[in-house]
Write an enzyme that holds these catalytic residues in place. Sequence first.
Site, PDB file in Angstrom:
ATOM      1  N   ARG A  91      11.076   6.137   4.507  1.00 33.44           N
ATOM      2  CA  ARG A  91      11.135   7.604   4.546  1.00 33.44           C
ATOM      3  C   ARG A  91      11.688   8.114   5.887  1.00 33.44           C
ATOM      4  O   ARG A  91      12.403   9.120   5.933  1.00 33.44           O
ATOM      5  CB  ARG A  91       9.744   8.195   4.276  1.00 33.44           C
ATOM      6  CG  ARG A  91       9.296   7.942   2.834  1.00 33.44           C
ATOM      7  CD  ARG A  91       7.818   8.169   2.641  1.00 33.44           C
ATOM      8  NE  ARG A  91       7.434   9.525   3.003  1.00 33.44           N
ATOM      9  CZ  ARG A  91       6.159   9.939   3.128  1.00 33.44           C
ATOM     10  NH1 ARG A  91       5.168   9.066   2.901  1.00 33.44           N
ATOM     11  NH2 ARG A  91       5.898  11.172   3.454  1.00 33.44           N
ATOM     12  N   ASP A 119       2.118   4.994  -0.171  1.00 35.29           N
ATOM     13  CA  ASP A 119       1.499   6.259   0.272  1.00 35.29           C
ATOM     14  C   ASP A 119       1.267   7.216  -0.892  1.00 35.29           C
ATOM     15  O   ASP A 119       1.849   7.054  -1.957  1.00 35.29           O
ATOM     16  CB  ASP A 119       2.449   6.989   1.247  1.00 35.29           C
ATOM     17  CG  ASP A 119       2.612   6.249   2.547  1.00 35.29           C
ATOM     18  OD1 ASP A 119       1.630   5.672   3.033  1.00 35.29           O
ATOM     19  OD2 ASP A 119       3.742   6.268   3.081  1.00 35.29           O
ATOM     20  N   TYR A 139      13.053  -1.027  -1.928  1.00 34.52           N
ATOM     21  CA  TYR A 139      12.676   0.356  -2.224  1.00 34.52           C
ATOM     22  C   TYR A 139      13.958   1.137  -2.468  1.00 34.52           C
ATOM     23  O   TYR A 139      15.012   0.784  -1.929  1.00 34.52           O
ATOM     24  CB  TYR A 139      11.990   1.002  -1.013  1.00 34.52           C
ATOM     25  CG  TYR A 139      10.542   0.648  -0.809  1.00 34.52           C
ATOM     26  CD1 TYR A 139       9.528   1.476  -1.291  1.00 34.52           C
ATOM     27  CD2 TYR A 139      10.184  -0.492  -0.094  1.00 34.52           C
ATOM     28  CE1 TYR A 139       8.189   1.172  -1.082  1.00 34.52           C
ATOM     29  CE2 TYR A 139       8.842  -0.810   0.113  1.00 34.52           C
ATOM     30  CZ  TYR A 139       7.847   0.030  -0.386  1.00 34.52           C
ATOM     31  OH  TYR A 139       6.525  -0.273  -0.178  1.00 34.52           O
ATOM     32  N   ARG A 180       0.859  -1.190   0.000  1.00 30.65           N
ATOM     33  CA  ARG A 180       0.000   0.000   0.000  1.00 30.65           C
ATOM     34  C   ARG A 180       0.886   1.227   0.000  1.00 30.65           C
ATOM     35  O   ARG A 180       1.171   1.811   1.057  1.00 30.65           O
ATOM     36  CB  ARG A 180      -0.866   0.018   1.261  1.00 30.65           C
ATOM     37  CG  ARG A 180      -1.908  -1.074   1.261  1.00 30.65           C
ATOM     38  CD  ARG A 180      -2.783  -0.922   2.491  1.00 30.65           C
ATOM     39  NE  ARG A 180      -3.404  -2.195   2.803  1.00 30.65           N
ATOM     40  CZ  ARG A 180      -3.828  -2.558   4.008  1.00 30.65           C
ATOM     41  NH1 ARG A 180      -3.689  -1.730   5.031  1.00 30.65           N
ATOM     42  NH2 ARG A 180      -4.385  -3.722   4.192  1.00 30.65           N
TER      43      ARG A 180
END
Lengths: 255, 255
Positions: free
Chosen positions: B208, B52, B110, B50
């Site tokens: 992040r 952002d 990522y 999911r």
Amino acid sequence: MRKIKLLIEYDGTAYHGWQIQNDTTTVQGILEDSVQRITGAPSSVHGASRTDAGVHALGQVAVFRTESRLDDGTIKKALNAVLPQDIRILEAAEVDDLFHPRDAAVKKSYFYIIVNQRVPSAFLFRYTWAVPQQLDLNAMAEASKALRGRHDFAAFMGAGSDVRDTVREINALNIERLDRVDFMTGCLRGDFIKIWAEANGFLRHMVRNIVGTLVATGRGRIPVDRMTEILQSRDRRLAGQTAPAKGLFLERIVY
Amino acid sequence: MRKIKLLIEYDGTAYHGWQIQNDTTTVQGILEDSVQRITGAPSSVHGASRTDAGVHALGQVAVFRTESRLDDGTIKKALNAVLPQDIRILEAAEVDDLFHPRDAAVKKSYFYIIVNQRVPSAFLFRYTWAVPQQLDLNAMAEASKALRGRHDFAAFMGAGSDVRDTVREINALNIERLDRVDFMTGCLRGDFIKIWAEANGFLRHMVRNIVGTLVATGRGRIPVDRMTEILQSRDRRLAGQTAPAKGLFLERIVY
């Protein structure tokens, strides 16, 4: 009164081209607003190239006159602070008042990016023309030879131009396949074709019409040896389609 | 009833994240609409991650069930024909009905892109975090070592997550400076920093928050040797800021 020369980079996606117009957002319009915001006085911003709607620039050159005492570095920083993120001032420097960015240009270069793969990148659609068909780069390179040098490029000039002298000299016209792109390894990997052109000047839509004609040659729709005939005809109808604005970048202006 | 697995690339700029929501545009919502358009029947699309709002993906994986007789290649082409340009289907393939994209994932990767120069590019603001300050990459690399391996990452989890087991295992966490970028030679040239992470799973905002903490370390605001302390505290307030979504890319999910 000082004259300030700006070196400007912009993503043309959001703009209706360089030239100021009423009721629409243009790069020149945004720059004039920004100059007024930082100097407190209205000023005209004169650019070297009137890029079309959607065309990008890495090295547009423009000037404005000002009474402001702000030093060059401060002008650059202040403009970048008020401009939108898709317009960046790379350099700001005082120049002689006689300098005119369009008239003083000795040569200009543009490049055009084609993404030549079945599924185009989700990230580069703003900056490339997606051509999924196989392109014969050798044919394109062969056809491009006829365009090098000094010619009347009327067959490659877009309608609506008021230019009367349609002779230009192309010093360089290169076509290369960029096999792999390093940035964001993965997503930008793919087959890109870069067409790079340098000339003493370009007519309206000239690069986009050359690119469209070369792509038609690469697809076998226009024979390689027809390029000379198209050029000599001075007839826009014989050349290929106008390639989309979004793949075109004004690279550099040499003075 | 067949189950189709999709490999999806998207530019997250225009979307309020992956997960479907009322009255807002999401990647999952657009995909469900598109599947219905090509198959003629509503179907739920289940994704592996999911992402952002504003986060991009090069390798999101999702599945849907369908009665459609369209073959895999036709599903891919038909979806790409109806989807917006910023969402691309890279692969479509029938899978066993037991395959679940989230539960079956063994590891995910990522990466995060920082543009580390005074004047950020007019072209990459959608895909990078602009950090103009000088960053000490050696300090960042040293601090990152404490995060590798199996740890409780509660200190790096964003608020609002209902996850209870906050232990994850980071196999790899690399920081590299990309000195020069070949695409569109010139405009993308510059100082980019790429932070790449691979783990068996990630908590909400974990990448992040790690990036924000590493940047604070690179700027000298958090001492290098404090990373272990932050990790052990399980206290989100001790870690650095949450880096902006736009620099983050879901790269790959391994099954």
